[in-house]
Design a protein around this motif. Structure first.
Motif, PDB file in Angstrom:
ATOM      1  N   MET A 107       0.844  -1.199   0.000  1.00 41.62           N
ATOM      2  CA  MET A 107       0.000   0.000   0.000  1.00 41.62           C
ATOM      3  C   MET A 107       0.876   1.245   0.000  1.00 41.62           C
ATOM      4  O   MET A 107       1.824   1.353   0.761  1.00 41.62           O
ATOM      5  CB  MET A 107      -0.889  -0.006   1.246  1.00 41.62           C
ATOM      6  N   HIS A 109      -7.745   8.222   8.454  1.00 43.07           N
ATOM      7  CA  HIS A 109      -7.400   7.650   7.141  1.00 43.07           C
ATOM      8  C   HIS A 109      -6.803   6.264   7.287  1.00 43.07           C
ATOM      9  O   HIS A 109      -6.954   5.413   6.419  1.00 43.07           O
ATOM     10  CB  HIS A 109      -6.391   8.550   6.414  1.00 43.07           C
ATOM     11  N   LEU A 110      -6.098   6.062   8.410  1.00 42.02           N
ATOM     12  CA  LEU A 110      -5.518   4.746   8.673  1.00 42.02           C
ATOM     13  C   LEU A 110      -6.120   4.214   9.974  1.00 42.02           C
ATOM     14  O   LEU A 110      -5.629   4.512  11.055  1.00 42.02           O
ATOM     15  CB  LEU A 110      -3.993   4.857   8.808  1.00 42.02           C
ATOM     16  N   PRO A 111      -7.226   3.441   9.878  1.00 39.32           N
ATOM     17  CA  PRO A 111      -7.857   2.926  11.096  1.00 39.32           C
ATOM     18  C   PRO A 111      -6.966   1.887  11.784  1.00 39.32           C
ATOM     19  O   PRO A 111      -6.062   1.329  11.159  1.00 39.32           O
ATOM     20  CB  PRO A 111      -9.136   2.273  10.592  1.00 39.32           C
ATOM     21  N   THR A 132      -4.763  -1.410  10.441  1.00 35.53           N
ATOM     22  CA  THR A 132      -4.282  -1.315   9.065  1.00 35.53           C
ATOM     23  C   THR A 132      -2.814  -1.721   9.008  1.00 35.53           C
ATOM     24  O   THR A 132      -2.022  -1.308   9.840  1.00 35.53           O
ATOM     25  CB  THR A 132      -4.391   0.138   8.550  1.00 35.53           C
ATOM     26  N   SER A 133      -2.502  -2.552   8.009  1.00 39.76           N
ATOM     27  CA  SER A 133      -1.116  -2.980   7.859  1.00 39.76           C
ATOM     28  C   SER A 133      -0.325  -1.889   7.138  1.00 39.76           C
ATOM     29  O   SER A 133      -0.731  -1.378   6.100  1.00 39.76           O
ATOM     30  CB  SER A 133      -1.109  -4.292   7.077  1.00 39.76           C
ATOM     31  N   LEU A 134       0.800  -1.527   7.729  1.00 38.56           N
ATOM     32  CA  LEU A 134       1.641  -0.487   7.133  1.00 38.56           C
ATOM     33  C   LEU A 134       2.715  -1.126   6.263  1.00 38.56           C
ATOM     34  O   LEU A 134       3.090  -2.271   6.486  1.00 38.56           O
ATOM     35  CB  LEU A 134       2.307   0.335   8.240  1.00 38.56           C
ATOM     36  N   PHE A 160       1.535  -2.554  12.182  1.00 38.32           N
ATOM     37  CA  PHE A 160       0.111  -2.229  12.072  1.00 38.32           C
ATOM     38  C   PHE A 160      -0.213  -0.951  12.839  1.00 38.32           C
ATOM     39  O   PHE A 160       0.501  -0.590  13.781  1.00 38.32           O
ATOM     40  CB  PHE A 160      -0.731  -3.380  12.633  1.00 38.32           C
ATOM     41  N   VAL A 161      -1.290  -0.313  12.436  1.00 39.66           N
ATOM     42  CA  VAL A 161      -1.757   0.860  13.161  1.00 39.66           C
ATOM     43  C   VAL A 161      -2.355   0.389  14.491  1.00 39.66           C
ATOM     44  O   VAL A 161      -3.132  -0.569  14.522  1.00 39.66           O
ATOM     45  CB  VAL A 161      -2.815   1.619  12.336  1.00 39.66           C
TER      46      VAL A 161
END
Lengths: 286, 133, 242
Positions: free
Chosen positions: B1, B31-33, B36-38, B77-78
């Protein structure tokens, strides 16, 4: 992080050409771009790491083993892609794979097959019958899947088309994420250097200019846009080069202080592109 | 991503700081809950054309502050970020943007009063727009 | 794993590409065998240099000549001659010992079976002195098959490469001229002084002292192999493969 490659005081003289002294340490998890002008000794340095060229002085250690010593185990820890491929002509990709893959304990058949598919490499064609770009692709497909801790690439993309170059960068990024790996890549391609490298090792005519962390390098250069065209004729502290109203400095703080003291006004200062910094490093006599 | 991060080499703010702030803003703004994988450090390094050393520094700072978490072998992750922290980030992000504007005005040698006037003018146009809506 | 086993595996990689060439080697063997068989009685009678020369070439390297071009030593730089295959394998994690042995194996396969065919064919077909016993025949065979080890192995040894003027086209030409020149002088001198050629004296030696000839030959072959092996090791650690 483990120190993978350790080069100390390495020197080599070939005819009139003097390479070194070179000091370089590469740690696992990093990518170092070997940058230099033509004939700067990049390939010779890589060949010394591979024990193909013997140094006059200095040491190279790969995972704590001297590469120029009697031990040969280090060879499994490095995968080397030479710039000119000699001795492959008589074989096709399949035969070459049969020779190479059993020599590396961590060979990844999956990655090999992915790369063959990705670059559309014909495995049944003799190496000598492939185009130069395809030869490079096959060479890479037979080098990266060796999964050695250190990957050495000598101008891997010089004959490759633009989409393939992009694909290769992605392959290398993925590969770096797959384990404890490091890459040493000699390249003239700005994209390779920008997108892949963490460190830039710069060679000019055999002389080591330095080994720089990428941001440390880009942040140390600033371009000043000056108001006055009348500048002192002597060199301004930090000055690397000046054109009309522009001044490039590699010690922006010192330069700024000097300009302030001298009452020279500037309208703006901006970053210098990596490409230009490399050009400046490789043309020290402007 | 690919993350919508825009870095400015010309800024006085160090790159790792810019990355840190923009990621925080993306997380606080929703925008990034959480979960979410970063992108991996190496992948982000490629996308932003910044060394892994710098990216790692930004990720480490974010992890310490509880914005992201790394699960060994799985990735980054977030994290769950509580509302008050999110608010704090949002406010500080707005403040920061205004500060930049104020800095620009000060560079033009405007006085604080003059800057306030300009600010009011801008606010008025937005107020008018709100009324029309 | 045993280094010989590894070396053999490595050699097969190259030999698989050499099947047609090995047939050419057989053709060369049969051709030279035909000539030598026919000329032997006349040679023993009068002696002439050509016979000695062909004989020695057959028992050193003749059958290795049809090797595919890609596997022969080449000038990869104007002043650097090396076997491209060896260079390629030097990039890979292959033990030096295995690399050297595989060069020997390849040369051995290109020469030894054909030399056995030649020597057996010769002993069977040609007219040797009437009193030539079985012992003498075996001694004669051992003598010439050993020759391949201490002289013929100069070929795999040269695969490790050479640099400098002597490795240029001009240098190689000069070496060729000198070898032929000095060789001819030595042959002629030997002939003039002893009244006969090498092959003649080898027949005499095998006839009179079969045991001594055999043992001496085997010792020479063994030392020859080690000499060339050490030469290759030294050379590979000296040459800059650039």
């Amino acid at each position: 992080m483990q120190s993978l490659l350790n080069i100390t005081h390495l020197q080599k003289k070939i005819d009139d050409f003097q390479l070194g002294p070179i000091n370089l340490t590469i740690e696992s998890g990093t990518i170092t771009a070997l940058v230099g002008n033509n004939g700067s000794g990049k390939s010779t340095l890589l060949k010394m790491i591979m024990n193909l060229v013997k140094p006059d002085q200095g040491n190279i250690k790969l995972l704590d083993q001297f590469v120029h010593g009697p031990g040969e185990d280090w060879k499994q820890s490095v995968a080397y892609q030479p710039q000119t491929i000699i001795g492959w002509d008589a074989f096709n990709g399949k035969q070459l794979k049969e020779l190479i893959s059993p020599l590396y304990p961590n060979w990844s058949e999956e990655l090999f097959e992915n790369m063959v598919h990705l670059f559309d490499i014909p495995l049944n064609k003799k190496f000598s019958k492939l185009s130069q770009g395809m030869q490079q692709k096959l060479n890479l497909a037979l080098t990266i899947p060796r999964n050695a801790p250190l990957l050495i690439l000598d101008e891997p993309t010089s004959f490759m088309d633009i989409p393939s170059k992009k694909l290769l960068i992605d392959v290398l990024v993925d590969w770096m994420d797959q384990g404890e790996h490091a890459i040493l890549i000699a390249s003239h391609q700005v994209e390779d250097i920008k997108k892949l490298s963490d460190y830039l090792f710069v060679l000019h005519d055999g002389e080591m200019i330095g080994n720089y962390e990428k941001e440390a390098l880009t942040e140390s250069y600033k371009r000043f846009w000056l108001k006055d065209t009348v500048l002192p004729s002597s060199k301004i502290p930090g000055e690397i080069v000046r054109y009309n109203q522009q001044l490039i400095s590699n010690q922006p703080d010192v330069t700024q202080q000097f300009l302030q003291e001298q009452g020279i006004q500037w309208t703006d200062h901006s970053a210098v592109e990596l490409e230009e910094i490399i050009s400046l490093l490789l043309t020290p006599n402007i | 991503m690919e993350l919508p991060i825009r870095l400015s080499q010309d800024s006085r703010e160090p790159i790792y700081h810019q990355i840190e702030h923009q990621l925080k803003a993306l997380i606080a703004g929703g925008h990034l809950p959480a979960g979410t994988s970063l992108p991996s450090i190496r992948a982000l390094s490629k996308d932003l054309e910044i060394s892994v050393i710098t990216i790692r520094r930004a990720y480490q700072n974010l992890e310490i502050q509880g914005f992201i978490k790394t699960i060994q072998g799985k990735g980054t992750f977030v994290a769950e970020v509580n509302e008050s922290l999110k608010q704090e980030v949002k406010v500080s992000s707005v403040k920061k943007t205004i500060e930049n504007a104020v800095q620009t005005a000060l560079n033009y040698h405007y006085s604080i009063e003059q800057i306030k006037d300009i600010f009011d003018q801008v606010l008025d146009t937005y107020r008018d727009q709100e009324k029309e809506d | 794993m045993n280094t010989w086993k590894q070396a053999f595996k490595l050699a097969t990689f190259e030999l698989k590409q050499s099947k047609i060439n090995l047939i050419f080697s057989l053709v060369i063997t049969l051709f030279l065998l035909g000539y030598l068989r026919k000329s032997l009685p006349e040679y023993v009678e009068n002696g002439f240099l050509g016979f000695d020369l062909f004989f020695m070439i057959l028992f050193s390297f003749a059958t290795a000549m049809p090797k595919p071009k890609a596997f022969q030593i080449q000038n990869i730089q104007p002043n650097f001659i090396v076997s491209p295959i060896l260079l390629m394998q030097k990039h890979l994690p292959i033990k030096e010992e295995v690399l050297i042995k595989s060069r020997f194996i390849i040369h051995f396969i290109y020469t030894f079976p054909f030399q056995v065919i030649a020597i057996v064919g010769l002993l069977y077909l040609a007219t040797f002195p009437a009193h030539f016993s079985i012992d003498s025949m075996i001694a004669f065979a051992i003598l010439w098959l050993s020759f391949s080890f201490y002289v013929g192995f100069i070929f795999p040894a040269s695969d490790t490469g050479d640099k400098g003027f002597l490795a240029t086209t001009a240098g190689l030409f000069i070496i060729g001229i000198l070898t032929v020149g000095i060789g001819s002088i030595l042959f002629t001198l030997f002939h003039a002084i002893t009244g006969h050629g090498f092959v003649y004296w080898s027949i005499i030696a095998a006839d009179k002292w079969p045991l001594f000839t055999s043992i001496a030959s085997i010792i020479a072959a063994y030392s020859g192999y080690h000499f060339w092996k050490n030469y290759m090791k030294r050379n590979m650690n000296k040459i800059d493969y650039i």
